[in-house]
Design a protein around this motif. Structure first.
Motif, mmCIF file in Angstrom:
data_model
loop_
_atom_site.group_PDB
_atom_site.id
_atom_site.type_symbol
_atom_site.label_atom_id
_atom_site.label_comp_id
_atom_site.label_asym_id
_atom_site.label_seq_id
_atom_site.Cartn_x
_atom_site.Cartn_y
_atom_site.Cartn_z
ATOM 1 N N ARG A 38 -30.942 -6.359 4.997
ATOM 2 C CA ARG A 38 -31.654 -7.587 4.623
ATOM 3 C C ARG A 38 -30.811 -8.823 4.932
ATOM 4 N N ALA A 39 -29.507 -8.739 4.658
ATOM 5 C CA ALA A 39 -28.614 -9.861 4.961
ATOM 6 C C ALA A 39 -28.571 -10.112 6.466
ATOM 7 N N ALA A 40 -28.504 -9.032 7.242
ATOM 8 C CA ALA A 40 -28.462 -9.161 8.702
ATOM 9 C C ALA A 40 -29.711 -9.854 9.232
ATOM 10 N N ALA A 41 -30.846 -9.616 8.585
ATOM 11 C CA ALA A 41 -32.080 -10.287 9.008
ATOM 12 C C ALA A 41 -31.979 -11.798 8.822
ATOM 13 N N LEU A 42 -31.078 -12.238 7.950
ATOM 14 C CA LEU A 42 -30.834 -13.674 7.753
ATOM 15 C C LEU A 42 -29.670 -14.166 8.612
ATOM 16 N N GLY A 43 -29.108 -13.270 9.424
ATOM 17 C CA GLY A 43 -27.963 -13.630 10.252
ATOM 18 C C GLY A 43 -26.659 -13.679 9.472
ATOM 19 N N LEU A 44 -26.602 -12.928 8.365
ATOM 20 C CA LEU A 44 -25.426 -12.936 7.496
ATOM 21 C C LEU A 44 -24.960 -11.507 7.245
ATOM 22 N N SER A 45 -23.725 -11.377 6.824
ATOM 23 C CA SER A 45 -23.228 -10.086 6.344
ATOM 24 C C SER A 45 -23.363 -10.078 4.821
ATOM 25 N N ALA A 46 -23.266 -8.898 4.233
ATOM 26 C CA ALA A 46 -23.349 -8.805 2.770
ATOM 27 C C ALA A 46 -22.248 -9.630 2.091
ATOM 28 N N PRO A 47 -20.983 -9.575 2.561
ATOM 29 C CA PRO A 47 -19.966 -10.428 1.928
ATOM 30 C C PRO A 47 -20.269 -11.921 2.080
ATOM 31 N N GLN A 48 -20.862 -12.313 3.196
ATOM 32 C CA GLN A 48 -21.216 -13.724 3.377
ATOM 33 C C GLN A 48 -22.277 -14.154 2.376
ATOM 34 N N VAL A 49 -23.223 -13.267 2.071
ATOM 35 C CA VAL A 49 -24.229 -13.571 1.060
ATOM 36 C C VAL A 49 -23.545 -13.769 -0.287
ATOM 37 N N LYS A 50 -22.623 -12.861 -0.635
ATOM 38 C CA LYS A 50 -21.893 -12.983 -1.894
ATOM 39 C C LYS A 50 -21.137 -14.308 -1.957
ATOM 40 N N ILE A 51 -20.516 -14.689 -0.855
ATOM 41 C CA ILE A 51 -19.754 -15.937 -0.814
ATOM 42 C C ILE A 51 -20.680 -17.139 -0.971
ATOM 43 N N LEU A 52 -21.790 -17.146 -0.251
ATOM 44 C CA LEU A 52 -22.736 -18.259 -0.387
ATOM 45 C C LEU A 52 -23.217 -18.403 -1.824
ATOM 46 N N ARG A 53 -23.556 -17.279 -2.449
ATOM 47 C CA ARG A 53 -24.046 -17.326 -3.833
ATOM 48 C C ARG A 53 -22.959 -17.821 -4.781
ATOM 49 N N ALA A 54 -21.723 -17.388 -4.557
ATOM 50 C CA ALA A 54 -20.624 -17.819 -5.421
ATOM 51 C C ALA A 54 -20.319 -19.308 -5.240
ATOM 52 N N VAL A 55 -20.311 -19.787 -4.003
ATOM 53 C CA VAL A 55 -20.047 -21.205 -3.747
ATOM 54 C C VAL A 55 -21.194 -22.058 -4.291
#
Length: 174
Positions: A38-55
């Protein structure tokens, strides 16, 4: 040697696939794989999603604080932040009180991308828990929280942070 129900069969060899630990590993791997897709469909990796949410949840974090929060090696955080910065989603700003530190903030594009991220996370949870009633979801969340929180109060992931939903951020719709 483990007993039946603790990870081994009656002969002591093959792990019991119905033990709680084995099931958690199986469900975790399945959930992580779906999340990565699902993250890849947004052009992101799972850790990048975690980072975006944390920031998004805590603007102004340093990379070291972010690494501690998420339980990710600082060297890996740097690479993920570099990638997110190259995508125009995160920016580093000098800390006005300590110019050696950089604060992490979402860009306008990063804040806009959070709607997609929030929707993806909600869809992911909905798909994973589609066979459960609302009450079963509540109970499951409570049980998993009890497992995840160590006696010291530290989360098993190595971090203590939580992330906010779009509604928590005060902009359920942008």
């Amino acid at each position: 040697m483990a007993t039946v129900g603790e990870g081994a069969d009656a002969q002591g060899g093959v792990p019991d696939p119905t033990g709680a630990g084995a099931l958690l590993v199986q469900v975790g791997a399945y959930a992580a794989g779906l999340f990565a897709e699902r993250a890849a469909a947004l052009g992101l990796s799972a850790p990048q999603v975690k980072i975006l949410r944390a920031v998004d949840a805590a603007p102004g974090l340093s990379q070291q604080a972010l690494a501690d929060l998420l339980g990710i090696l600082p060297s890996r955080v740097v690479g993920h932040v570099d990638d997110l910065e190259a995508k125009g989603l995160v920016e580093r700003r000098r800390n006005p009180e300590d110019r050696r530190l950089h604060e992490l903030h979402l860009t306008v594009a990063g804040a806009a991308r959070m709607d997609d991220v929030d929707r993806m996370v909600a869809d992911h949870e909905s798909a994973l828990c589609s066979s459960l009633s609302s009450e079963e979801r509540r109970v499951l969340a409570g049980l998993l929280t009890a497992i995840a929180i160590r006696p010291s109060g530290e989360q098993a992931s190595g971090g203590r942070g939580t992330t906010r939903t779009a509604a928590d951020r005060g902009h359920a719709t942008r």
